[in-house]
Design a protein around this motif. Structure first.
Motif, short mmCIF file in Angstrom:
data_model
loop_
_atom_site.label_atom_id
_atom_site.label_comp_id
_atom_site.label_asym_id
_atom_site.label_seq_id
_atom_site.Cartn_x
_atom_site.Cartn_y
_atom_site.Cartn_z
N SER A 129 0.56 -1.03 0.08
CA SER A 129 0.42 0.47 -0.10
C SER A 129 0.61 1.61 0.23
O SER A 129 1.95 1.30 1.02
CB SER A 129 -0.65 -0.42 1.34
N ASP A 130 0.70 2.49 -1.00
CA ASP A 130 1.20 3.58 -1.03
C ASP A 130 2.11 3.19 -1.06
O ASP A 130 3.56 4.84 -0.08
CB ASP A 130 0.78 3.91 0.46
N LEU A 131 3.10 1.99 -1.78
CA LEU A 131 5.10 2.41 -1.82
C LEU A 131 5.78 3.47 -3.09
O LEU A 131 4.60 3.50 -4.38
CB LEU A 131 5.01 1.04 -2.82
N THR A 132 6.74 3.98 -2.32
CA THR A 132 6.96 5.31 -2.80
C THR A 132 8.57 5.11 -3.04
O THR A 132 9.14 4.63 -1.63
CB THR A 132 6.55 6.68 -2.83
N PHE A 133 9.06 4.92 -4.65
CA PHE A 133 10.39 4.96 -4.03
C PHE A 133 11.21 5.03 -5.37
O PHE A 133 10.69 5.50 -6.24
CB PHE A 133 11.11 2.90 -3.71
N GLY A 134 12.42 5.08 -5.80
CA GLY A 134 12.85 5.43 -7.01
C GLY A 134 14.62 4.68 -6.77
O GLY A 134 14.86 3.41 -5.74
N ILE A 135 14.65 4.18 -8.48
CA ILE A 135 15.85 3.67 -8.10
C ILE A 135 16.94 4.24 -9.09
O ILE A 135 16.56 4.99 -10.40
CB ILE A 135 16.00 2.22 -9.13
N ASP A 136 18.17 4.46 -9.57
CA ASP A 136 18.83 5.69 -10.62
C ASP A 136 19.44 4.55 -11.03
O ASP A 136 20.57 3.97 -10.59
CB ASP A 136 20.02 6.24 -8.96
N LEU A 137 20.63 5.48 -11.96
CA LEU A 137 21.56 5.11 -12.71
C LEU A 137 22.86 4.44 -12.44
O LEU A 137 22.74 4.57 -10.98
CB LEU A 137 21.83 6.25 -13.50
N GLY A 138 22.68 3.04 -12.48
CA GLY A 138 23.91 2.66 -11.84
C GLY A 138 24.03 1.36 -10.36
O GLY A 138 23.94 0.75 -10.11
N GLN A 139 22.36 1.20 -10.06
CA GLN A 139 22.03 1.14 -8.67
C GLN A 139 21.90 -0.46 -8.96
O GLN A 139 21.06 -0.93 -10.19
CB GLN A 139 21.10 1.63 -8.63
N LYS A 140 22.01 -1.33 -7.89
CA LYS A 140 21.75 -2.39 -7.81
C LYS A 140 21.40 -3.00 -6.54
O LYS A 140 21.76 -3.09 -5.66
CB LYS A 140 23.17 -3.32 -7.71
N VAL A 141 19.61 -2.88 -6.66
CA VAL A 141 18.70 -2.99 -5.33
C VAL A 141 17.79 -4.74 -5.40
O VAL A 141 17.72 -5.23 -6.75
CB VAL A 141 17.61 -2.08 -6.11
N ALA A 142 17.71 -5.15 -4.71
CA ALA A 142 17.51 -6.35 -4.51
C ALA A 142 16.07 -6.23 -3.49
O ALA A 142 16.15 -5.16 -2.53
CB ALA A 142 18.19 -7.85 -3.53
N ILE A 143 14.99 -7.58 -4.19
CA ILE A 143 13.49 -6.49 -2.73
C ILE A 143 13.78 -8.21 -2.03
O ILE A 143 13.91 -9.22 -2.62
CB ILE A 143 12.68 -6.45 -3.80
N VAL A 144 14.07 -8.35 -1.08
CA VAL A 144 13.67 -9.68 0.29
C VAL A 144 12.29 -9.27 0.36
O VAL A 144 11.74 -8.51 1.25
CB VAL A 144 14.55 -9.40 1.32
N ALA A 145 11.42 -10.43 0.79
CA ALA A 145 10.55 -10.10 1.91
C ALA A 145 10.13 -12.14 2.31
O ALA A 145 10.32 -12.57 1.15
CB ALA A 145 9.16 -9.45 0.58
N LYS A 146 9.23 -12.38 2.87
CA LYS A 146 8.81 -13.48 3.36
C LYS A 146 7.68 -14.20 1.98
O LYS A 146 6.74 -12.94 0.46
CB LYS A 146 8.11 -13.65 4.23
N ASN A 147 7.68 -15.22 0.92
CA ASN A 147 7.16 -15.86 0.44
C ASN A 147 4.79 -15.47 1.22
O ASN A 147 4.97 -15.40 1.84
CB ASN A 147 7.11 -16.98 0.52
N GLY A 148 4.77 -15.44 -0.73
CA GLY A 148 3.23 -14.63 -0.10
C GLY A 148 2.84 -12.76 0.02
O GLY A 148 2.63 -12.37 -0.18
N ASN A 149 3.96 -12.20 0.16
CA ASN A 149 4.10 -11.38 0.41
C ASN A 149 4.03 -9.94 -0.96
O ASN A 149 3.95 -8.32 -0.78
CB ASN A 149 5.33 -10.35 1.48
N GLY A 150 4.21 -10.28 -2.21
CA GLY A 150 3.40 -9.85 -2.79
C GLY A 150 5.12 -9.53 -3.60
O GLY A 150 5.25 -8.72 -4.59
N LYS A 151 6.26 -9.83 -3.74
CA LYS A 151 8.02 -9.95 -4.67
C LYS A 151 6.96 -10.12 -6.01
O LYS A 151 7.84 -8.61 -6.74
CB LYS A 151 9.03 -10.63 -3.82
N THR A 152 6.97 -10.64 -6.42
CA THR A 152 7.07 -11.70 -7.98
C THR A 152 5.75 -10.16 -8.42
O THR A 152 5.70 -9.56 -9.45
CB THR A 152 6.33 -12.52 -7.91
#
Length: 620
Positions: free
Chosen positions: A20-43
């Motif tokens: 809900s209400d996610l706000t974020f940005g990714i900049d040039l050259g950044q290497k970002v990973a998303i971690v979460a428990k299964n079922g929390n909506g990563k995919t």
């Protein structure tokens, strides 16, 4: 420079809100990973970012004119095309030219070869063509003309990965890129992405990968995104601090709640006689005080049947499939508290070995003796096979209502589910509503619920999130039976095993004392020794470890250093000559192909010589 901007992103499935209400940005050259428990909506989040999934609210904006490539967790490839066609599919113009060149060479069409060759030279695409061949080779996709429809699930996954890696994209979005890769492939991919100039957003459960490749971690928890500017170690440290602060806030709120509850009860029932602001504050305090921090712990002292003196013994066991030898006169006797890891390239027979151990298949020669007290628990890569319309708690109750623990205690099916991070709200969900990772977790529970004393885990880390892996590791550390782990998760292997069986192919099996990191260090030392004894430089080389102690070169090493400089100069000269030769429009297709192959060899030899020169130059 901002590549991706997300504002107010919200996604729900029915009454369940994923984020809900996610706000974020990714900049040039950044290497970002998303971690979460299964079922929390990563995919689901990745699919929303690619506009492949609808969302309830929010805005997603990419920088104009950037090329985005997406690798899905479930590959979406056409069945009736070859591997090479699948890898080259897409709208990238440079890849289209490389594909045209390869098609022309394959068809021996002189006119097409000439035209394609001119365009390749004009746009300087020879490095791209070399990279395509390198990626396909590393991912064991050597039969370029094999149809996608005839590939296994793991091979299709590797084709999808190759498709993204050769795409020359500015922004890579990867969903579980290390699944179905062997350890060599994972380490190569780790190095490839670390050196890549592309911006990367990925979901992965490989903790070494998170440590080495990523510089930013996003944790998706409680419908919110928490941002950590650092690698996996930094994330663990800062998450622990955040949880400590939250626990402190909750404890203060609980103390305040008790006082305010007493005040509420003493006041007249008519709402108008109470201070409205204080009542509203009481409701907020109650909400905070009701929070509970989930502890990822799995301390389950299960009472298992004690293993006898004879566990599992293999006596001169042989097994082959046609020309492929799995075991050749192999003998081994398992001991109590055995903690064995099994590694090896795909296709060397690891799963066959596990089936032989359990008596699921018969050997061609020799015999397998299984002790009378052995109770196997086998977790493999297949999804759980149960009625999809069954409720989660009923799947566990079908095995047992209670698990016997030490000292006469019991653990109910509901309590067991909670220990495996299935909260009460999920117990009566239908199995078909679970995510892939949640189904894997449920299957693992059914294996452990059967109370085995000889536990075999075949790729247990695939599709299990890092939180479940953490509690599984806690459980296995106190497990009193025999344990065999087959895994490409280096972090998991290092924690769980004390020796390795290395399957090298064609019946060659080596037993190595230590964990995966110990094995890899030994392997790298052996490779350095082999590399130093080459056709061109036959001078014996001291190990790098000795060099670091001596801090000066021996006479032979000084001679090697001089020869390396001469060789690098010769290779660089040959590289320039071959590159110039490829610009000659009068060459026929056969000569072009041979020249290109030689150029690849020269570049590889130059890289090896440069690495060795750099090693020695530190001590000159």
């Amino acid at each position: 420079m901002n590549y991706l901007s997300v504002e107010g992103l919200t996604k729900s499935f029915g009454e369940r809100t994923l984020f809900s209400d996610l706000t974020f940005g990714i900049d040039l050259g950044q290497k970002v990973a998303i971690v979460a428990k299964n079922g929390n909506g990563k995919t689901t989040l990745l699919r929303c970012l690619m506009e492949m999934e609808s969302y309830d609210a929010g805005r997603i904006t990419y920088r104009k004119d950037i090329h985005v490539a997406f690798m899905q967790q479930t590959e979406q490839l056409p069945e009736n095309v070859s591997i090479l066609d699948a890898v080259f599919s897409g709208e990238d113009q440079q890849l289209s030219i490389v594909k045209e060149y390869n098609d022309a060479i394959e068809g021996s069409d002189e006119k097409r070869i000439e035209l394609a060759y001119e365009r390749m030279s004009e746009l300087q695409l020879w490095d791209l063509e070399t990279r395509v061949k390198q990626v396909l080779s590393v991912l064991k996709l050597d039969n370029h003309h094999q149809m996608v429809g005839s590939l296994s699930g793991g091979q299709k996954k590797r084709v999808a990965l190759a498709q993204v890696l050769v795409s020359n994209a500015d922004f890579l979005i990867l969903d579980e890129p290390t699944n179905h890769l062997d350890l060599d492939m994972i380490e190569w991919l780790e190095e490839f992405l670390s050196k890549s100039s592309s911006t990367i957003l990925m979901v992965t459960h490989d903790r070494y990968f998170l440590e080495v490749v990523c510089d930013t971690i996003f944790e998706l928890d409680d419908q919110t995104l928490y941002k950590y500017k650092g690698n996996f170690s930094y994330y663990l440290e800062k998450k622990a601090e955040r949880q400590e602060q939250l626990q402190s806030t909750i404890e203060k709120a609980r103390n305040t709640f008790k006082k305010e509850l007493d005040w509420i009860r003493r006041q007249p029932k008519a709402r108008g006689t109470k201070q409205k602001a204080r009542v509203d504050a009481f409701q907020e305090t109650k909400k905070t005080a009701s929070q509970r921090i989930e502890e990822d712990e799995l301390e389950i002292p299960v009472k298992m049947e004690r293993l006898g003196s004879k566990i599992v013994e293999l006596h001169k066991v042989s097994k082959s499939f046609g020309d492929r030898v799995i075991l050749n006169q192999f003998s081994y006797a398992f001991q109590r508290l055995e903690r064995m890891g099994i590694v090896g390239r795909n296709g060397t027979g690891k799963s066959t070995f596990l089936n032989l151990l359990q008596g699921r298949i018969d050997p061609d020669g020799g015999k397998v003796v299984i002790g009378d007290t052995v109770v196997f628990g086998y977790y493999n890569q297949d999804l759980i096979k149960v009625d999809e319309n069954k409720k989660v708690i009923d799947v566990i109750r079908d095995i047992a209502e209670f698990i016997p623990l030490e000292k006469g205690r019991q653990l109910s099916a509901a309590q067991f589910l909670e220990r495996f991070l299935f909260d009460r709200s999920m117990h009566y969900q239908f199995v078909h509503k679970l995510s892939g990772g949640e189904k894997r977790r449920l299957k693992l529970m059914t294996v452990l619920m059967s109370n085995p004393n000889f536990l075999i885990l075949d790729e247990p880390t695939n599709d299990l999130d890092i939180f479940v892996l953490s509690v599984l590791e806690d459980y296995l550390r106190s497990f009193q039976g025999c344990l065999i782990v087959v895994s490409h998760d280096r972090y998991f292997m290092d924690k769980m095993v004390d020796h390795l069986l290395v399957f090298e192919g064609q019946g060659e099996i080596v037993d190595i004392l230590g964990n995966y990191t110990d094995y890899r260090k030994k392997q790298q030392t052996d490779q350095r020794k082999e590399r130093s004894v080459s056709k061109d430089i036959a001078t014996p080389v001291q190990p790098v470890e000795q060099l670091s102690e001596k801090r000066k070169l021996s006479f032979k090493e000084k001679e090697e250093f001089k020869k390396l400089e001469e060789r690098m100069e010769a290779l660089e000269s040959e590289k320039q000559h071959l590159t110039a030769k490829l610009s000659d429009s009068t060459l026929n297709g056969q000569v072009i192909m041979e020249t290109g192959q030689r150029l690849s060899q020269v570049v590889e030899q130059l890289d090896l010589a440069t690495d060795r020169w750099l090693e020695l130059s530190e001590y000159v």
